[in-house]
Design a protein around this motif. Structure first.
Motif, PDB file in Angstrom:
ATOM      1  N   GLY A  11     -14.146 -41.335   4.419  1.00 32.63           N
ATOM      2  CA  GLY A  11     -13.048 -42.274   4.514  1.00 32.63           C
ATOM      3  C   GLY A  11     -11.900 -41.814   5.369  1.00 32.63           C
ATOM      4  N   GLY A  12     -12.037 -40.753   6.130  1.00 33.97           N
ATOM      5  CA  GLY A  12     -10.939 -40.330   6.987  1.00 33.97           C
ATOM      6  C   GLY A  12     -10.660 -38.864   6.814  1.00 33.97           C
ATOM      7  N   PRO A  13      -9.598 -38.336   7.410  1.00 28.81           N
ATOM      8  CA  PRO A  13      -9.257 -36.925   7.294  1.00 28.81           C
ATOM      9  C   PRO A  13      -8.958 -36.599   5.843  1.00 28.81           C
ATOM     10  CG  PRO A  13      -7.959 -38.010   8.987  1.00 28.81           C
ATOM     11  CD  PRO A  13      -8.665 -39.079   8.238  1.00 28.81           C
ATOM     12  N   HIS A  14      -9.411 -35.448   5.388  1.00 27.84           N
ATOM     13  CA  HIS A  14      -9.268 -35.112   3.980  1.00 27.84           C
ATOM     14  C   HIS A  14      -8.383 -33.882   3.847  1.00 27.84           C
ATOM     15  CE1 HIS A  14     -12.482 -37.931   3.792  1.00 27.84           C
ATOM     16  NE2 HIS A  14     -13.227 -37.143   4.515  1.00 27.84           N
ATOM     17  N   GLY A  15      -7.102 -34.072   3.990  1.00 31.93           N
ATOM     18  CA  GLY A  15      -6.176 -32.955   3.903  1.00 31.93           C
ATOM     19  C   GLY A  15      -5.674 -32.767   2.489  1.00 31.93           C
ATOM     20  N   ASN A  16      -4.550 -32.099   2.371  1.00 26.79           N
ATOM     21  CA  ASN A  16      -3.988 -31.812   1.065  1.00 26.79           C
ATOM     22  C   ASN A  16      -3.355 -33.048   0.469  1.00 26.79           C
ATOM     23  OD1 ASN A  16      -4.684 -29.130   1.433  1.00 26.79           O
ATOM     24  ND2 ASN A  16      -2.769 -28.696   2.515  1.00 26.79           N
ATOM     25  N   VAL A  17      -3.340 -33.092  -0.880  1.00 23.28           N
ATOM     26  CA  VAL A  17      -2.746 -34.221  -1.580  1.00 23.28           C
ATOM     27  C   VAL A  17      -1.778 -33.717  -2.632  1.00 23.28           C
ATOM     28  CG1 VAL A  17      -4.618 -35.833  -1.241  1.00 23.28           C
ATOM     29  CG2 VAL A  17      -4.772 -34.207  -3.101  1.00 23.28           C
ATOM     30  N   HIS A  18      -0.833 -34.579  -3.008  1.00 26.10           N
ATOM     31  CA  HIS A  18       0.162 -34.227  -3.997  1.00 26.10           C
ATOM     32  C   HIS A  18      -0.282 -34.684  -5.370  1.00 26.10           C
ATOM     33  CE1 HIS A  18       3.893 -33.549  -1.311  1.00 26.10           C
ATOM     34  NE2 HIS A  18       2.790 -33.228  -0.679  1.00 26.10           N
ATOM     35  N   PRO A  19       0.334 -34.200  -6.435  1.00 27.06           N
ATOM     36  CA  PRO A  19      -0.040 -34.650  -7.773  1.00 27.06           C
ATOM     37  C   PRO A  19       0.121 -36.152  -7.880  1.00 27.06           C
ATOM     38  CG  PRO A  19       1.495 -32.808  -7.867  1.00 27.06           C
ATOM     39  CD  PRO A  19       1.422 -33.237  -6.447  1.00 27.06           C
ATOM     40  N   PHE A  20      -0.797 -36.798  -8.579  1.00 29.57           N
ATOM     41  CA  PHE A  20      -0.800 -38.253  -8.649  1.00 29.57           C
ATOM     42  C   PHE A  20       0.094 -38.747  -9.767  1.00 29.57           C
ATOM     43  CE2 PHE A  20      -2.519 -42.138 -10.463  1.00 29.57           C
ATOM     44  CZ  PHE A  20      -2.340 -42.958  -9.376  1.00 29.57           C
ATOM     45  N   SER A  21       0.880 -39.747  -9.472  1.00 30.60           N
ATOM     46  CA  SER A  21       1.662 -40.439 -10.492  1.00 30.60           C
ATOM     47  C   SER A  21       1.850 -41.865 -10.039  1.00 30.60           C
ATOM     48  CB  SER A  21       3.029 -39.777 -10.678  1.00 30.60           C
ATOM     49  OG  SER A  21       3.824 -39.950  -9.525  1.00 30.60           O
ATOM     50  N   GLU A  48       2.920 -23.531   2.069  1.00 37.79           N
ATOM     51  CA  GLU A  48       1.529 -23.864   1.833  1.00 37.79           C
ATOM     52  C   GLU A  48       1.102 -23.544   0.410  1.00 37.79           C
ATOM     53  OE1 GLU A  48      -2.721 -23.016   4.039  1.00 37.79           O
ATOM     54  OE2 GLU A  48      -0.823 -22.703   5.112  1.00 37.79           O
ATOM     55  N   ALA A  49       1.688 -22.551  -0.193  1.00 34.37           N
ATOM     56  CA  ALA A  49       1.329 -22.169  -1.559  1.00 34.37           C
ATOM     57  C   ALA A  49       1.639 -23.296  -2.538  1.00 34.37           C
ATOM     58  CB  ALA A  49       2.077 -20.902  -1.963  1.00 34.37           C
ATOM     59  N   SER A  50       2.824 -23.892  -2.390  1.00 33.41           N
ATOM     60  CA  SER A  50       3.190 -24.986  -3.288  1.00 33.41           C
ATOM     61  C   SER A  50       2.304 -26.203  -3.057  1.00 33.41           C
ATOM     62  CB  SER A  50       4.656 -25.367  -3.091  1.00 33.41           C
ATOM     63  OG  SER A  50       4.872 -25.843  -1.777  1.00 33.41           O
ATOM     64  N   GLU A  51       1.883 -26.403  -1.799  1.00 41.72           N
ATOM     65  CA  GLU A  51       0.994 -27.515  -1.491  1.00 41.72           C
ATOM     66  C   GLU A  51      -0.370 -27.314  -2.153  1.00 41.72           C
ATOM     67  OE1 GLU A  51       0.001 -31.184   0.380  1.00 41.72           O
ATOM     68  OE2 GLU A  51       1.856 -30.143  -0.091  1.00 41.72           O
ATOM     69  N   ASP A  52      -0.883 -26.100  -2.118  1.00 41.98           N
ATOM     70  CA  ASP A  52      -2.158 -25.798  -2.784  1.00 41.98           C
ATOM     71  C   ASP A  52      -2.042 -26.011  -4.285  1.00 41.98           C
ATOM     72  OD1 ASP A  52      -3.299 -25.156  -0.382  1.00 41.98           O
ATOM     73  OD2 ASP A  52      -2.975 -22.993  -0.572  1.00 41.98           O
ATOM     74  N   SER A  53      -0.915 -25.606  -4.836  1.00 36.99           N
ATOM     75  CA  SER A  53      -0.691 -25.799  -6.269  1.00 36.99           C
ATOM     76  C   SER A  53      -0.633 -27.277  -6.618  1.00 36.99           C
ATOM     77  CB  SER A  53       0.619 -25.125  -6.681  1.00 36.99           C
ATOM     78  OG  SER A  53       0.918 -25.384  -8.026  1.00 36.99           O
ATOM     79  N   ALA A  54       0.015 -28.065  -5.752  1.00 38.70           N
ATOM     80  CA  ALA A  54       0.102 -29.508  -5.966  1.00 38.70           C
ATOM     81  C   ALA A  54      -1.279 -30.143  -5.930  1.00 38.70           C
ATOM     82  CB  ALA A  54       1.004 -30.137  -4.909  1.00 38.70           C
ATOM     83  N   GLN A  55      -2.107 -29.688  -4.993  1.00 36.19           N
ATOM     84  CA  GLN A  55      -3.464 -30.221  -4.880  1.00 36.19           C
ATOM     85  C   GLN A  55      -4.280 -29.901  -6.127  1.00 36.19           C
ATOM     86  OE1 GLN A  55      -5.646 -28.734  -1.546  1.00 36.19           O
ATOM     87  NE2 GLN A  55      -7.374 -30.110  -1.833  1.00 36.19           N
ATOM     88  N   GLU A  56      -4.119 -28.680  -6.625  1.00 35.28           N
ATOM     89  CA  GLU A  56      -4.844 -28.287  -7.836  1.00 35.28           C
ATOM     90  C   GLU A  56      -4.415 -29.133  -9.036  1.00 35.28           C
ATOM     91  OE1 GLU A  56      -4.287 -24.132  -8.424  1.00 35.28           O
ATOM     92  OE2 GLU A  56      -5.368 -23.542  -6.593  1.00 35.28           O
ATOM     93  N   ASP A  57      -3.116 -29.396  -9.131  1.00 37.46           N
ATOM     94  CA  ASP A  57      -2.607 -30.219 -10.231  1.00 37.46           C
ATOM     95  C   ASP A  57      -3.162 -31.638 -10.155  1.00 37.46           C
ATOM     96  OD1 ASP A  57      -1.174 -28.098 -11.156  1.00 37.46           O
ATOM     97  OD2 ASP A  57       0.741 -28.730 -10.281  1.00 37.46           O
ATOM     98  N   PHE A  58      -3.182 -32.150  -8.941  1.00 37.15           N
ATOM     99  CA  PHE A  58      -3.695 -33.511  -8.732  1.00 37.15           C
ATOM    100  C   PHE A  58      -5.171 -33.599  -9.107  1.00 37.15           C
ATOM    101  CE2 PHE A  58      -5.649 -36.535  -5.654  1.00 37.15           C
ATOM    102  CZ  PHE A  58      -5.158 -37.694  -6.228  1.00 37.15           C
ATOM    103  N   GLN A  59      -5.965 -32.637  -8.642  1.00 37.88           N
ATOM    104  CA  GLN A  59      -7.391 -32.636  -8.955  1.00 37.88           C
ATOM    105  C   GLN A  59      -7.632 -32.410 -10.448  1.00 37.88           C
ATOM    106  OE1 GLN A  59      -9.526 -29.973  -6.371  1.00 37.88           O
ATOM    107  NE2 GLN A  59      -9.168 -31.223  -4.553  1.00 37.88           N
ATOM    108  N   TYR A  60      -6.766 -31.625 -11.070  1.00 34.60           N
ATOM    109  CA  TYR A  60      -6.881 -31.398 -12.512  1.00 34.60           C
ATOM    110  C   TYR A  60      -6.701 -32.723 -13.259  1.00 34.60           C
ATOM    111  CZ  TYR A  60      -5.926 -29.549 -17.166  1.00 34.60           C
ATOM    112  OH  TYR A  60      -5.961 -29.294 -18.512  1.00 34.60           O
ATOM    113  N   LYS A  61      -5.735 -33.528 -12.821  1.00 35.10           N
ATOM    114  CA  LYS A  61      -5.522 -34.839 -13.439  1.00 35.10           C
ATOM    115  C   LYS A  61      -6.740 -35.735 -13.252  1.00 35.10           C
ATOM    116  CE  LYS A  61      -0.491 -35.283 -13.357  1.00 35.10           C
ATOM    117  NZ  LYS A  61       0.641 -36.140 -12.948  1.00 35.10           N
ATOM    118  N   LEU A  62      -7.306 -35.729 -12.044  1.00 31.85           N
ATOM    119  CA  LEU A  62      -8.480 -36.560 -11.791  1.00 31.85           C
ATOM    120  C   LEU A  62      -9.665 -36.129 -12.653  1.00 31.85           C
ATOM    121  CD1 LEU A  62      -8.478 -37.056  -7.906  1.00 31.85           C
ATOM    122  CD2 LEU A  62      -7.754 -38.659  -9.665  1.00 31.85           C
ATOM    123  N   LYS A  63      -9.858 -34.820 -12.783  1.00 30.35           N
ATOM    124  CA  LYS A  63     -10.948 -34.320 -13.632  1.00 30.35           C
ATOM    125  C   LYS A  63     -10.732 -34.746 -15.080  1.00 30.35           C
ATOM    126  CE  LYS A  63     -11.823 -30.255 -10.734  1.00 30.35           C
ATOM    127  NZ  LYS A  63     -11.624 -28.784 -10.621  1.00 30.35           N
TER     128      LYS A  63
END
Length: 428
Positions: A11-21, A48-63
């Motif tokens: 569906g397009g470029p798959h870069g970093n994402v922020h926590p979902f709300s 970049e560290a905070s961005e990685d953390s944000a991505q992990e939080d977002f994926q944790y919510k999705l899981k």
């Protein structure tokens, strides 16, 4: 989607994402936190560290949402389905979803079979968003192969929950467009829709069958999905459909449901457009009678109909009358980010409306970033625009206010002049 197949439906470029709300759902936010943001904007937000953390939080919510779709509580399952729907409508999640597609598919299947009402409705919508995320290809075909028999069973089951049947009628159409690999299977799905919406045909004596509002909505959804699949039919299939259905479809214009009348009118306009593409000299035997019907609906003054329904109907049917009489279409420009897309045909309008029904407020974002949707609308590869450029292109609020004020004043003056020219009848 039978016409254009891709092995990799990303569906397009798959870069970093922020926590979902819920607040992230706006396009304003998405334009800054999507994969279109460059590394400079990431650095501004804390590195970049905070961005990685944000991505992990977002994926944790999705899981967590995925795990909760099998919870014993119906309310929890419903919330998990809604959370996944919102995430998929407002993000490009190809890599995350691709790895878990069969798990999500199993959850959707379970909710469709064992859930009730709103849960089934949410599951059917999630199936569509899953296919949109995966795009056409083997992955979405596997998903649809699993869910299609359930969709068809729910759609044909008169004892099933009516809300579930309505949702499935819409989802089956778009999923077939995206993930069906055989045009003959597309035609089979269309026949299932025909079995529903033809029940709303007015009788030969002009009377309409007694149908509940909810059942009428089901028939309307079936008709719109049928019209969507018309856009990918072969020339021979279209000729058969024109011969079989075009003479009968005007009978739906007699429906008491304004949404059915509008859906029927737009489908007729779509069929005329497709027929004229096949044969520029296309002629319809009952053309004059059809134009009279459309004109009557464009100037409808029946007192038993609600004012809002009449206003909505008149506006639409004026355009439909032009479409049938002159082959005309009222173009509409859709702006998203730095780009613009023109809706310049009934085919494109039906396709755009179908995607927007499921993606909702995330449509502009998907037009920017989703390779599959961009391919459908022939927009080319996604444009990479950094946040600095986006900010530079934004019009300041004060300038927007001045522009709106000037437009308001000009409109008021123009209307005042028009009012002054009216004839003052006076009293007698």
């Amino acid at each position: 989607m039978p016409r254009t197949k891709k092995k990799n439906g990303r569906g397009g470029p798959h870069g970093n994402v922020h926590p979902f709300s819920d607040e992230d759902a706006s396009i304003e936010t998405l334009s800054h936190c999507s994969s279109f943001s460059d590394t400079a904007s990431v650095a501004d937000d804390g590195g970049e560290a905070s961005e990685d953390s944000a991505q992990e939080d977002f994926q944790y919510k999705l899981k967590g949402f995925i795990d909760s779709t099998v919870d014993k509580s119906a309310k929890t399952r419903q919330g998990a389905l809604d959370g996944l729907k919102t995430a998929m409508a407002t993000r490009i999640l190809y890599e995350f979803i691709s790895e878990r597609r069969m798990t999500v598919t199993d959850s959707i299947e379970r909710c469709l079979k064992k859930g009730k009402g709103e849960e089934q409705r949410a599951a059917a919508s999630l199936a569509c968003l899953l296919c949109i995320q995966l795009g056409p290809g083997i992955e979405s075909e596997e998903v649809f192969k699993t869910l299609k028999p359930i969709f068809k069973n729910v759609l044909a089951d008169g004892s099933a929950n009516i809300q579930a049947r309505q949702a499935v009628a819409s989802s089956l159409g778009l999923c077939s467009l995206v993930a069906e690999d055989d045009i003959l299977d597309v035609r089979a799905s269309m026949e299932g829709f025909e079995n529903l919406f033809t029940r709303s045909y007015a009788r030969l004596d002009g009377t309409c069958p007694l149908i509940s509002p909810q059942m009428s909505q089901l028939h309307t959804n079936a008709l719109l999905s049928w019209a969507l699949l018309l856009t990918i039919c072969t020339a021979n299939q279209l000729k058969d459909i024109l011969h079989k259905h075009l003479p009968k479809l005007p009978r739906l214009l007699e429906s008491d449901d304004v949404n059915m009348r509008i859906a029927a009118g737009e489908t007729i306009a779509l069929l005329f457009e497709l027929a004229r593409d096949l044969d520029s000299e296309f002629e319809f035997e009952d053309w004059e009678q059809l134009c009279d019907k459309l004109n009557a609906l464009a100037t409808d003054c029946n007192k038993h109909r609600a004012k809002t329904d009449k206003r909505k109907q008149r506006s639409v049917f004026r355009d439909l009358l032009k479409a049938v009489e002159e082959g005309d279409f009222q173009s509409e420009a859709i702006r998203f980010g730095t780009e613009r897309m023109t809706i310049d045909s009934w085919v494109r309008k039906r396709t755009y409306d179908a995607f927007r029904e499921f993606v909702g407020s995330g449509m502009n974002y998907h037009l920017q970033a989703n390779e599959f949707i961009r391919d459908v609308f022939e927009l080319g590869p996604p444009m990479l625009v950094d946040s600095a450029t986006m900010k530079a292109m934004k019009i300041p609020r004060f300038e927007r206010h001045l522009h709106n004020s000037a437009a308001f004043k000009a409109r008021t003056k123009a209307r005042s002049k028009f009012r002054d020219k009216r004839v003052d009848v006076g009293e007698f």
